[in-house]
Design an enzyme around this catalytic site. Structure first.
Site: not given
Length: 355
Positions: A28, A32, A41, A78, A155
């Site tokens: 990552r 963020r 973003r 992702d 998921y």
């Protein structure tokens, strides 16, 4: 895309060849915690719009390399692109993580699943890979990746994140044949996806088995390891992809490192819950190891962070085959200056270890 790499430490380490210092990249690393990522973003509107725009995905992939002396880039995407391409309707609610509009709750849904078209629904990923590779201009290698079959299935059946993904585990125990049908479709999909990334320009491939550690020993071998082995074998069968090193990261599955090394992968990601010396002994130096600093240490005082960086490296010890990384992804609260300290210290101490 035959340009010479200016920095091949990462690939050399995966081949367990000598390097001038320890290579480092961070899971990552585009995310963020970087203000420039947050600005991009916001420009995109939302996460999916960002991930599905090759130009913007390229932009954020390169952002951490413009700040830090990292030894690899990783595609910004992702792990859930495959199930989204299968029509499950992926979205990200603010602060709530991924959700699927159409989770797999019926046998007919699983039986209807098919491998997505890599030149159709997933073309945007391959376009991003090709663009990033061109824009890197040989600075560092580019890593392509996918979620593991088991993690994707978690998921897809649950429909969202979970602490235990009990729905899929229940399916495995109540109807193992149907569970394997789902996992086999996903194994073929993951293989095709990674092979397509290799053809688009990726120079290494990584499989994130984020939830493998939820399984007991026998269930891990049957429902996670077996299908990662299938993926590695499929990659090795492709004349282009077979030349790329494959890294498997099965979080929480440290008891299975030796079996994971038997898959034919070049490297294993290791989380922070095992000493690297023990991990190295478990795989008997057959594969490279990547890791394994606790991500929480990036929020510790600088002197503590640097001490623990050195401790991880000293634990691995001398000799080739170590790629420094976190034991999981960098978190949004981290000060980018801490990442700079980490990267610089890895390179500094790596030279000390080789002196």
């Amino acid at each position: 895309m035959s340009e010479a790499l200016k920095n091949d430490r990462f690939l050399r380490a995966l081949r367990r060849e000598p390097t001038d210092t320890t290579p480092v990249w961070i899971m990552r690393q585009a995310g963020r915690y970087l203000p420039e990522y947050r600005a991009t973003r916001e420009k995109a509107g939302n996460f999916m719009a960002l991930a599905q725009n090759p130009e913007l995905a390229c932009e954020v992939t390169l952002q951490p390399l413009d700040r830090f002396e990292l030894d690899a880039a990783i595609l910004f995407s992702d792990i859930l692109t495959i199930p989204d391409a299968m029509g499950l309707g992926l979205s990200f609610a603010a602060g709530e993580g991924p959700r699927f509009a159409h989770p797999l709750r019926e046998r007919a849904q699983i039986e209807k699943l098919a491998v997505p078209d890599m030149d159709g629904e997933l073309r945007y990923v391959m376009d991003a890979v090709s663009l990033i590779r061109r824009e890197l201009k040989g600075r560092v290698p580019l890593i392509g990746f996918s979620g593991s079959p088991w993690t994707l299935a978690c998921y897809m059946v649950e429909g969202q994140g979970s602490r235990d993904f009990a729905r899929l585990k229940a399916l495995c125990f109540s109807d193992p044949a149907l569970a394997h049908q789902l996992l086999d479709t996903l194994s073929r999909s993951v293989t095709a996806y990674l092979v397509a990334q290799a053809h688009a320009g990726a120079q290494a491939l990584m499989v994130f088995d984020t939830w493998g550690g939820l399984l007991g020993p026998a269930a891990f071998r049957e429902f996670s390891l077996r299908h990662m082995q299938q993926v590695v074998a499929g990659i090795k069968a492709d004349p282009v992809a077979r030349e790329l090193p494959v890294v498997l990261f099965s979080k929480g599955a440290n008891a299975h490192l030796a079996a994971l090394a038997d898959t034919g992968c070049a490297g294993l990601g290791v989380d922070w819950t095992i000493d690297l010396a023990d991990a190295r002994a478990a795989v008997a130096d057959r594969v490279a190891l990547q890791g394994n600093l606790d991500p929480a240490l990036l929020q510790a005082p600088p002197e503590v962070l640097l001490r623990e960086v050195r401790a991880v490296m000293d634990s691995y010890g001398k000799g080739p085959g170590h790629i420094f990384n976190l034991g999981h992804g960098v978190t949004p609260e981290v000060d980018p200056e801490q990442v700079r300290r980490l990267v610089d210290e890895v390179h500094r101490h790596g030279r000390v270890l080789r002196a």
